[in-house]
Design a protein around this motif. Sequence first.
Motif, PDB file in Angstrom:
ATOM      1  N   VAL A  68       0.832  -1.203   0.000  1.00 25.84           N
ATOM      2  CA  VAL A  68       0.000   0.000   0.000  1.00 25.84           C
ATOM      3  C   VAL A  68       0.869   1.256   0.000  1.00 25.84           C
ATOM      4  CG1 VAL A  68      -1.736   1.282   1.312  1.00 25.84           C
ATOM      5  CG2 VAL A  68      -1.885  -1.203   1.139  1.00 25.84           C
ATOM      6  N   GLY A 450      -4.556   1.048  -6.791  1.00 24.36           N
ATOM      7  CA  GLY A 450      -3.902   0.582  -5.577  1.00 24.36           C
ATOM      8  C   GLY A 450      -2.984  -0.573  -5.889  1.00 24.36           C
ATOM      9  N   THR A 452      -2.600  -3.344  -3.791  1.00 23.24           N
ATOM     10  CA  THR A 452      -3.104  -4.623  -3.288  1.00 23.24           C
ATOM     11  C   THR A 452      -4.502  -4.821  -3.847  1.00 23.24           C
ATOM     12  OG1 THR A 452      -4.145  -3.715  -1.297  1.00 23.24           O
ATOM     13  CG2 THR A 452      -1.817  -4.336  -1.135  1.00 23.24           C
ATOM     14  N   GLU A 455      -7.087  -2.888  -1.821  1.00 23.63           N
ATOM     15  CA  GLU A 455      -7.006  -1.442  -2.030  1.00 23.63           C
ATOM     16  C   GLU A 455      -7.501  -1.069  -3.425  1.00 23.63           C
ATOM     17  OE1 GLU A 455      -3.697   2.177  -2.007  1.00 23.63           O
ATOM     18  OE2 GLU A 455      -3.076   0.089  -1.930  1.00 23.63           O
ATOM     19  N   GLY A 459     -10.659   1.177  -4.261  1.00 20.13           N
ATOM     20  CA  GLY A 459     -10.464   2.417  -4.991  1.00 20.13           C
ATOM     21  C   GLY A 459     -11.313   2.492  -6.248  1.00 20.13           C
ATOM     22  N   LEU A 486     -15.029  -4.670   1.788  1.00 19.09           N
ATOM     23  CA  LEU A 486     -14.269  -3.433   1.623  1.00 19.09           C
ATOM     24  C   LEU A 486     -14.918  -2.389   2.521  1.00 19.09           C
ATOM     25  CD1 LEU A 486     -14.007  -3.611  -2.264  1.00 19.09           C
ATOM     26  CD2 LEU A 486     -12.226  -4.230  -0.623  1.00 19.09           C
TER      27      LEU A 486
END
Length: 742
Positions: A68, A450, A452, A455, A459, A486
């Motif tokens: 991240v 992102g 990962t 992430e 996003g 999430l």
Amino acid sequence: MPGEVHLFGIRHHGPGSARRLVEALDALVPAAVLIEGPADASDLLPMLADPEMVTPVALLTYAADDPVNASFYPFADYSPEYQAARWAVRHGAQLRFIDLPASDRLGEHAAEPVDEATFLFEQDPIARDPIGVLAEAAGYADGESWWSDVIEENPSPGLIFAAVADAMSALRTETGSLSTREAAREAHMRIEIARAARDSDGPVAVVCGAWHVPALAERRSLASDRDLLKGRPKVRVKATWAPWTSPRLARASGYGAGVAAPGWYAHLWQSGDHETRDSAWLARICRVLRERGHFVSTASAIEAQRLSRALAALRGRPAPGFEELRDSAIACLCNGERAMWDDIAAELLIGSEVGAIPASTPLAPLLEDLQRQQRATRLKPEALERALTLDLRSESGLARSTLLHRLSALDVPWGRLAAAGRSRGTFRENWQLCWEPEFAVRLVENLVYGSTIAEAAGGRIVEAMQTEPDLGGLAALTRDAMIADLSLATGIGITALEEKAALTSDCGTLLAALPPMADILRYGEARAGTAEHLAALMPRIVVQAALALPYAARNLDAEAAGKLRGQILGAENAIQLAKLDPEIVAEWHGALSKLLDDAQATRIIAGVAARLLYEAELLEAEAAAILLGRMLSPGTPVADAAGFFEGFLESTGQRLIHDAPLREAVDHWLASLDEDSFTTNLPLFRRVFSVLDRSERRRLLDAVFGRGRSGAKGYRLLPGAAELWPAHQVRVLELLEKGAAQ
């Protein structure tokens, strides 16, 4: 003898800087090319010259233990650093980055907050925007326009690198002390430049941001520079290339070094002759307008070019910029309508290009994260399709489901969720797994969201939420975020749902939001995420929709009626699935009841409402028969009668087989029709019962006529049926029976 050092101060993503830099390198022919960038990623620089590398791309560096914590360094075709790297590879010159290593930058990001010196430096207007200060001194409103006039779009800029160095030297005398990080960066670059000059047998070209030129030209002791680098935080990093996009090169995307119009800057780089630059741009505008269906004449394009050059002269600019060309295009090509320009502006000024990276690129962090999770969940990618059933009550099942849902959010459908079958439970999922090679490419493309999977999925969903205008679409995205575990995206979605629901009064929009909201409440039983907010929000939306429904159902055309019918059916299923408070359900059914007595209500919608009330046992069979007779009476327009009958019985023809009261009600109404009315409505009957297959039609006829057969004579009527059914209807039903037997 050490090599002579030449400093070239450039603007990141400046086509004019790039063109002048290539000219300077051709004249200098340096033995080494040093570029501002993370020194520990120098081994990736030659890949920029790979024929398979298509800009825009970005150098991605990330902490190995915490992906991240990552940084992107974008490159466009018109970036001076990109052109310098390609020149070095093409001419066999040494090539490397000289800025602080990424391990230092990312280590600093993971360390304590910035110190006071850094804070003061970042607040200094000169340090924050040196180009803007120069522009203000020259009488310009912004730095973008000044830099474009002086360098990017100036056909005769002169000795720009020396002029830029002088200007920056003057500016740096007015600013305070540097931040700790900026001082360390320039110290590291000086050390690298000195080393390259010592080892080189020819000139050394240094390509760096214009702000750093005076500091890199200073003579500092090696010991003092090394002291500035002592004790800097470090982390273990990895680096790779990732595709980038034109919109993310724009300053509007939040990219600090971005440009106002990436599409225009790409045009500046591609059009070498400044004399034809404006005409070529106007030709692109004409092409796009014509593709959108607008009429654009050649004479108008000529007038637009004349106007743009006149505007440039009036504004004291060396050549027309995209502002002058925009204004002239609106006046001459868009009939003075700004809306026409706004329709094409994004395509022209921002663009939609997506970069590509070579197959030899080191593994990207999303792929590494996927491999880690595949090992953790014991899911092996296979090219052949296979079924996978998951029990969400187990830890392993939930982990596998979460991974597959996150990949789906990234448009990587390694697993496709199949129907749940007869089970209405929330603790079981059926997937079809099949890994395709292009999924790896899609993961790399999603690096912009992102580093990962969690992430990037979050996003991407959050970005979609920010641009989703519809309440139903927003609810669906919130559901996807919750199912994929999430939490941040789910929270953002629920907050947006509450805000948008409070501002929405459109019935269709409210109804469309109910099915995904019911799924959120339902899946909350099996997921770690909670949906307490929606437990109160969904009833409120049901009440809002119930209040709006009687008015929304009036005098609709066929298309709007079909859309509202689907929304009503979806809302009914959602209300039953969510098991709302009986008072809320009663509000909803009350709204459906109002449609039955509303003369202005669209008949197919009224028919759907009657069916739902009948299925909820709020409309008795006798009342249903009376309602059918009233809605389908001989004086009713055929279109209205057909709509009500279709809404009442569509997709429920099978129910007539098993529901004796409903069948008898329809029976009674059919028997009451005279021959002309019956014949008029035959196309309607045929459409309603067309959903039944041959076996179902036979079973329905069995239920109507009795179950006994009499050989070739067909169905044997029940006692009294011949008297109940007029002869013309018996003949029609016998014809239907023959059709069912074929």
